[in-house]
Design a protein around this motif. Sequence first.
Motif: not given
Length: 139
Positions: A59-67, A69-78, A84-93
């Motif tokens: 079971l995972t949770t995933e999220c994708e944001v655009i900051i 103009g740059q895409k960020g993706y987050g995924i984690c267990l559970g 996952t939003y926070c992970i996607a945010f940091i991935d994008a910036i």
Amino acid sequence: MERQDYILCECELEPLESFVASLEENFEIKIARMPSICMTMVQAEDSVEFQPFYLGEALTTECEVIINGQKGYGICLGDEPLRTYCIAFIDAITQIKDVDLQPVHQFLNEQAVLIERANTIEHNHIQRTKVDFKLMEQD
């Protein structure tokens, strides 16, 4: 990048949420894909023939944001939509040019220290439960 993902998945949620909230006002954020729960196949490698195989699903949770103009993706267990939003945010910036990443690196380093400290404490607790069979043989 692998270290960053590990830290973001293992750190406490409250400081991660606070850190991301402190940065959000500086960026234009669009949520491309709301956090959603999904099942992800877990791949492993056979230790004898070194062939990949699937252990099963997790079971995972995933999220994708655009900051900015740059895409960020987050995924984690559970079931962790906020993480996952926070992970996607940091991935994008971290992929945006001309962004001061010093606060991000500082946050990651601080969290890495806390995670290592927690792991050491857990390891020490586990070590105290080990049985020393040599001592048992002396009786």
